[in-house]
Write a protein that holds these residues in place. Structure first.
Motif, PDB file in Angstrom:
ATOM      1  N   PHE A   1      -5.114 -10.308   3.808  1.00 35.65           N
ATOM      2  CA  PHE A   1      -3.796  -9.637   3.910  1.00 35.65           C
ATOM      3  C   PHE A   1      -2.720 -10.419   3.372  1.00 35.65           C
ATOM      4  O   PHE A   1      -1.752 -10.843   3.968  1.00 35.65           O
ATOM      5  CB  PHE A   1      -3.385  -8.944   5.213  1.00 35.65           C
ATOM      6  CG  PHE A   1      -4.074  -8.264   5.711  1.00 35.65           C
ATOM      7  CD1 PHE A   1      -4.360  -6.893   5.442  1.00 35.65           C
ATOM      8  CD2 PHE A   1      -5.204  -8.798   6.905  1.00 35.65           C
ATOM      9  CE1 PHE A   1      -5.219  -5.861   6.054  1.00 35.65           C
ATOM     10  CE2 PHE A   1      -6.068  -7.545   7.380  1.00 35.65           C
ATOM     11  CZ  PHE A   1      -6.242  -6.269   7.023  1.00 35.65           C
TER      12      PHE A   1
ATOM     13  N   HIS B   1       5.366  -9.864   4.742  1.00 31.98           N
ATOM     14  CA  HIS B   1       5.221 -10.947   6.002  1.00 31.98           C
ATOM     15  C   HIS B   1       6.721 -11.040   6.212  1.00 31.98           C
ATOM     16  O   HIS B   1       7.450 -11.462   5.110  1.00 31.98           O
ATOM     17  CB  HIS B   1       4.585 -12.262   5.477  1.00 31.98           C
ATOM     18  CG  HIS B   1       4.330 -13.201   6.447  1.00 31.98           C
ATOM     19  ND1 HIS B   1       5.065 -13.897   7.191  1.00 31.98           N
ATOM     20  CD2 HIS B   1       3.073 -13.559   7.392  1.00 31.98           C
ATOM     21  CE1 HIS B   1       4.685 -14.596   8.275  1.00 31.98           C
ATOM     22  NE2 HIS B   1       3.270 -14.427   8.007  1.00 31.98           N
TER      23      HIS B   1
ATOM     24  N   HIS C   1      -1.858  -4.757   0.339  1.00 29.11           N
ATOM     25  CA  HIS C   1      -0.214  -5.073   0.658  1.00 29.11           C
ATOM     26  C   HIS C   1       0.546  -3.790   0.950  1.00 29.11           C
ATOM     27  O   HIS C   1       0.666  -3.029   0.111  1.00 29.11           O
ATOM     28  CB  HIS C   1       0.095  -6.000  -0.426  1.00 29.11           C
ATOM     29  CG  HIS C   1       1.551  -6.518  -0.160  1.00 29.11           C
ATOM     30  ND1 HIS C   1       2.140  -7.449   0.184  1.00 29.11           N
ATOM     31  CD2 HIS C   1       2.869  -5.777  -0.699  1.00 29.11           C
ATOM     32  CE1 HIS C   1       3.261  -7.805   0.641  1.00 29.11           C
ATOM     33  NE2 HIS C   1       3.776  -6.644   0.020  1.00 29.11           N
ATOM     34  N   GLU C   2       1.048  -3.732   2.256  1.00 29.38           N
ATOM     35  CA  GLU C   2       1.728  -2.666   2.533  1.00 29.38           C
ATOM     36  C   GLU C   2       3.150  -3.153   2.817  1.00 29.38           C
ATOM     37  O   GLU C   2       4.153  -2.535   2.304  1.00 29.38           O
ATOM     38  CB  GLU C   2       1.100  -2.043   3.936  1.00 29.38           C
ATOM     39  CG  GLU C   2      -0.173  -1.533   3.657  1.00 29.38           C
ATOM     40  CD  GLU C   2      -0.745  -0.809   4.893  1.00 29.38           C
ATOM     41  OE1 GLU C   2      -0.010  -1.005   6.064  1.00 29.38           O
ATOM     42  OE2 GLU C   2      -1.669  -0.274   4.898  1.00 29.38           O
ATOM     43  N   SER C   3       3.595  -3.986   3.692  1.00 30.95           N
ATOM     44  CA  SER C   3       4.830  -4.532   3.838  1.00 30.95           C
ATOM     45  C   SER C   3       4.809  -5.953   3.980  1.00 30.95           C
ATOM     46  O   SER C   3       4.018  -6.736   4.517  1.00 30.95           O
ATOM     47  CB  SER C   3       5.324  -4.022   5.504  1.00 30.95           C
ATOM     48  OG  SER C   3       4.529  -4.614   6.296  1.00 30.95           O
TER      49      SER C   3
ATOM     50  N   ASP D   1       1.050 -10.114   3.390  1.00 31.06           N
ATOM     51  CA  ASP D   1       1.587  -9.087   4.073  1.00 31.06           C
ATOM     52  C   ASP D   1       1.636  -9.389   5.477  1.00 31.06           C
ATOM     53  O   ASP D   1       1.450 -10.454   6.038  1.00 31.06           O
ATOM     54  CB  ASP D   1       0.395  -7.995   4.115  1.00 31.06           C
ATOM     55  CG  ASP D   1       0.491  -6.588   4.510  1.00 31.06           C
ATOM     56  OD1 ASP D   1       1.020  -5.860   3.910  1.00 31.06           O
ATOM     57  OD2 ASP D   1       0.284  -6.426   5.768  1.00 31.06           O
TER      58      ASP D   1
ATOM     59  N   THR E   1       0.875  -4.603  -6.800  1.00 32.64           N
ATOM     60  CA  THR E   1       0.215  -3.724  -5.818  1.00 32.64           C
ATOM     61  C   THR E   1      -0.428  -2.407  -6.547  1.00 32.64           C
ATOM     62  O   THR E   1      -1.144  -1.780  -6.057  1.00 32.64           O
ATOM     63  CB  THR E   1       1.172  -2.847  -5.001  1.00 32.64           C
ATOM     64  OG1 THR E   1       2.304  -2.135  -5.331  1.00 32.64           O
ATOM     65  CG2 THR E   1       1.747  -4.165  -3.643  1.00 32.64           C
TER      66      THR E   1
END
Length: 590
Positions: A224, A379, A375-377, A227, A393
């Motif tokens: 991730f 780190h 990758h959503e949000s 992320d 993305t």
């Protein structure tokens, strides 16, 4: 020279490459995997100690197929010796051959040359398995078969190369460190051509267990990168190699320039919070030095392929260094794009850097940036907007502003703090044949020559060529024939397929692949000449060749000029004329 003096690096051309990584056996397959946004991470296969690793909570990884297959006789190795060889040695031999073929370089032509081999390798899994068996497993070939230093030496020996031959171990940055060392060797003139990259095969459970107990592996079995879910990496395996030359030499020799390495740099963190904790100051110093040597302003770089393992500590440190050197000096609306191939294929450890390099070369060539997965949000310790960074993305066109060339960086960091960064730029645009004034080739029968060390190998070549050409309708049959004739090794078993068009050639390849018996070349023997005698002549014979091929026309004119001095008339005028009676006169017939 003072420590602050900057020496601009001579550009290095990448002219060929090969890879074998999870989900892809060639760079073309790797590009399709990247472009489609696919992950090659799977459940651990049963033949890779799946039950034992599941008991330790390890369920996923990236694996290559058929690591136990090898054709030893192709490289002059006995089957008995091949059994004792680390499969990493065997894989690197195959990759070197494939990389040279992709560059249009016949390996035999490099024999006795100052060609260097630089291979990153950090794993000893096969040695572990061998020593776990009883002592009868140790043979006369064990010492050479298990020695990591011989991974590069095998290639030098097999191909007769006299340049530097180096196995590199700087931890997880080893393969990109090998590329850096190869570039330095080329610039010094120690090497004329270099093969550089790395290999990692995870064939024993010990490496998985050690990484898990160290706390490096993701419980989820995914990377991730950058992320909020970043919790470690998933292991991958494979290998990759690039063929390098000085750009000036590559252009002079007419080599295919995939991209240019403008500069590279390596350093060490020199002490962080612990031996294995990365330091942003060390990485920032690396980036500054790399771009100074390359003569490239950091703000001119559009993309960086991250080390990007997806660890809680490593990702924020890498982001901070990138933001400090490449992010903050950019316009607010033009963030630095970043991504990581580890999200597709896992962390290839000793071969991680070369995997990221090959991904970036492919993106430069195709003018597209593939997605970094998972990758959503961001780190919470990576303020992307403040650092002027953005994770790529989705698949996007790579079009720099103001006609600037595509430029990128590739990073790779070792667990012990040895860092490497390479600065890439798209290759020079090649002039088309039409623009260069080259004559067009008239349609006609085209030969495609193939060879192999045995009948089965030759049929396999025919099948692979058929699939390659069938998937690329834009290829010219003449160009394919030219490449087969001049940039491929000629082995003992040979065949030629001919056709007047693409479909006929593809059908001929299919016939050859399905079992047509090829011919075997005689390695040596006397030369014979065959003259057709009378009766084979016809009006207009050779006219199509004359009009299509300037070399043929030049030689034809030269021969006719030599004969015409002794004849009452012109040979060319008779052959290309309309008087069949004149052609049947004995003096012209013969």
């Amino acid at each position: 020279m003072s420590e602050n003096s900057v020496v601009r690096d001579e550009p290095i051309a990448v002219i060929g490459m090969a890879c074998r990584i999870p989900g892809a056996s060639t760079p073309d397959e790797f590009w399709q995997l990247l472009r489609n946004g696919e992950s090659a991470i799977t459940e651990i296969p049963d033949d890779r100690y799946a039950a034992q690793l599941r008991d330790a909570g390890i369920r996923r990884g990236g694996f290559v197929r058929e690591v136990d297959t090898f054709d030893p006789e192709f490289f002059g190795i006995s089957p008995r010796e091949a059994l004792a060889m680390d499969p990493q040695q065997r894989l690197v031999l195959e990759l070197c051959w494939e990389a040279l073929e992709s560059a249009g370089v016949v390996p035999a032509r490099l024999r006795d040359s100052r060609t260097g081999v630089f291979v990153g390798a950090i794993a000893d899994d096969y040695a572990t398995l061998t020593h776990q068996r009883d002592r009868s497993a140790i043979t006369q070939h064990t010492l050479t078969g298990l020695n990591r230093g011989l991974i590069a030496n095998r290639v030098s020996y097999a191909l007769g190369l006299r340049g530097p031959s180096v196995a590199v171990d700087t931890g997880q940055s080893s393969s990109l460190a090998a590329v850096h060392l190869a570039c330095e060797s080329l610039r010094r003139g120690d090497t004329g051509t270099a093969l550089a990259g790395g290999v990692q095969l995870n064939v024993a459970p010990d490496g998985f267990l050690a990484a898990a107990r160290f706390g490096a592996l993701s419980p989820d079995g995914d990377c991730f990168t950058f992320d909020a879910r970043a919790n470690g990496y998933v292991r991958g395996e494979g290998g990759g190699l690039v063929v390098l030359k000085r750009l000036s030499d590559a252009l002079c020799d007419g080599d295919p320039v995939l991209c240019v390495i403008r500069g590279s740099e390596a350093n060490n963190d020199g002490g962080g919070d612990s031996l294995t904790t990365p330091a942003a100051e060390g990485q920032a110093a690396l980036l500054r030095a790399a771009y100074e040597r390359a003569g490239v302003e950091p703000s001119q770089v559009q993309y960086v392929e991250l080390h990007g393992t997806g660890t809680k500590v490593g990702d924020p440190v890498e982001a901070r260094a990138l933001g400090e050197v490449l992010g903050t000096g950019r316009p607010a609306g033009s963030p630095l794009l970043v991504g990581s191939a580890k999200t597709n294929v896992g962390h290839l450890e000793g071969a991680a850097g070369i995997t990221g390099l090959i991904k970036t070369v492919l993106a430069l060539v195709h003018g597209e940036l593939p997605a970094s997965l998972n990758h959503e949000s961001p780190h919470p310790a990576i303020p992307l907007a403040d650092l002027n960074l953005r994770v790529q993305t989705g698949l996007g066109e790579w079009t720099p502003d103001e006609d600037a060339p595509r430029r990128a960086g590739v990073s790779s960091f070792g667990m012990g703090g040895t860092n490497v960064h390479v600065v890439l730029e798209q290759g020079p645009v090649a002039e088309s044949a039409e623009a260069g004034g080259q004559p067009s080739v008239a349609a006609g029968v085209v030969p495609w020559v193939l060879s192999g060390r045995g009948g089965a190998a030759l049929r396999g070549q025919a099948e692979r060529l058929r699939a390659f050409v069938a998937a690329r309708p834009e290829l010219s049959p003449v160009d394919v024939g030219y490449s087969l004739a001049l940039s491929r090794s000629a082995f003992s078993h040979r065949a030629t397929v001919v056709g007047a068009d693409r479909e006929e050639l593809l059908q001929s390849l299919e016939d050859l692949a399905s079992g047509v018996v090829p011919g075997a070349a005689i390695s040596s023997g006397p030369t014979a000449f065959l003259f057709a005698g009378q009766g084979a002549q016809r009006l207009g014979m050779g006219r199509e060749l004359y009009e299509a091929f300037p070399v043929f026309a030049s030689v034809f004119d030269e021969v006719c000029g030599g004969l015409d001095r002794h004849l009452d008339g012109s040979v060319r005028g008779v052959v290309f004329g309309g008087d069949a009676g004149a052609l049947d006169r004995t003096v012209f017939t013969q």
